[in-house]
Design an enzyme around this catalytic site. Structure first.
Site, PDB file in Angstrom:
ATOM      1  N   HIS A 193       0.385  -1.097   0.320  1.00 30.65           N
ATOM      2  CA  HIS A 193      -0.235  -0.174  -0.163  1.00 30.65           C
ATOM      3  C   HIS A 193       0.903   1.079  -0.214  1.00 30.65           C
ATOM      4  CE1 HIS A 193       0.636   0.465   3.833  1.00 30.65           C
ATOM      5  NE2 HIS A 193       1.039  -0.741   4.625  1.00 30.65           N
ATOM      6  N   CYS A 196       2.637  -4.832   6.952  1.00 39.41           N
ATOM      7  CA  CYS A 196       2.572  -4.270   5.609  1.00 39.41           C
ATOM      8  C   CYS A 196       3.873  -3.644   4.840  1.00 39.41           C
ATOM      9  CB  CYS A 196       1.692  -3.512   5.785  1.00 39.41           C
ATOM     10  SG  CYS A 196      -0.184  -4.015   6.144  1.00 39.41           S
TER      11      CYS A 196
END
Length: 255
Positions: free
Chosen positions: A215, A231
């Site tokens: 992301h 992440c």
């Protein structure tokens, strides 16, 4: 036939000539060698055996390059263009001060070091780099931030789907560590302050959500560091570029 130097008496049959009596200069020897070379250039019937010199007879035109030069992509250009302010989805992303980002973490085309098939996303956690493998031996490389020790994931999986300006929902264990996040228990809408940034790619393994994402992030200064909750984060301008290049089911390898 070469004449003897003046002052020397021609030898009688059987007589020997002392080498010291014939003063052959170095220049004479070299000029003789030069004459032989000229014979070859002039196309005379004499041939010269140069094998003893061990010369390389391969012409440079016969040498094949190791690989073609890297490809050209209009979206891989100067950092001032790639990291300029951009309006997207109703939001205006601020310009990234790219001079404060290490050059190796800026978007660029490189020779593919992964050996994976084109379309594969490869994350090198130790190097803090993400590669999108291209046809022809290239890869587009992006700098990333990764999770801290204990919050990382690795393995082979796929991109199940992606979202633009996604909603972020902190997992229960994160809320337990940071109770102030409870206000986003139902989800934080997409926006400039959203931790998922401008885009998110959702990683699934064997049909199951791994909980990990690739992301964007408004925190460009975190690129190259290990500070997220697992992440893989990119500069917002970079995740927009990556997102435009992938489709559903792209393979993902995190090492």
């Amino acid at each position: 036939m070469r004449e003897l130097p003046q002052g020397l008496t021609p030898p009688h049959n059987g007589d020997e000539i002392e080498i010291s009596e014939i003063q052959l200069s170095r220049r004479a020897v070299l000029s003789g060698a030069g004459a032989l070379a000229l014979l070859g250039v002039a196309g005379c019937s004499q041939t010269l055996d140069l094998s003893a010199l061990q010369l390389d007879g391969v012409t440079t035109g016969a040498i094949t390059p190791v690989r073609p030069s890297i490809s050209v992509d209009k979206n891989i250009t100067s950092p001032g263009v790639m990291y300029a302010s951009v309006t997207d989805g109703g939001f205006t992303l601020p310009e990234v001060p790219y001079l404060k980002v290490k050059p190796e973490f800026r978007r660029q085309i490189v020779v593919d070091p992964t050996g994976e098939q084109p379309g594969t996303i490869v994350v090198h956690s130790q190097e803090r780099l993400l590669y999108l493998v291209q046809p022809g031996g290239d890869a587009i490389r992006y700098g990333v931030g990764i999770g801290k020790e204990g919050f990382r994931w690795s393995g082979r999986a796929n991109i199940q789907y992606g979202k633009e300006w996604p909603t972020w929902r902190p997992p229960a264990e994160m809320i337990a560590r940071k109770p102030e996040l409870v206000k986003w228990q139902a989800g934080q809408p997409g926006g400039l302050d959203n931790p998922l940034g401008a885009r998110a790619l959702y990683i699934y393994q064997n049909g199951q959500d791994t909980g990990y994402r690739i992301h964007g992030s408004p925190e460009w200064w975190s690129i190259g560091q290990a500070m997220s909750s697992g992440c893989v984060r990119l500069i917002n301008q970079d995740i927009i570029d990556l997102y435009s290049r992938v489709s559903r089911k792209n393979p993902v390898v995190v090492v």
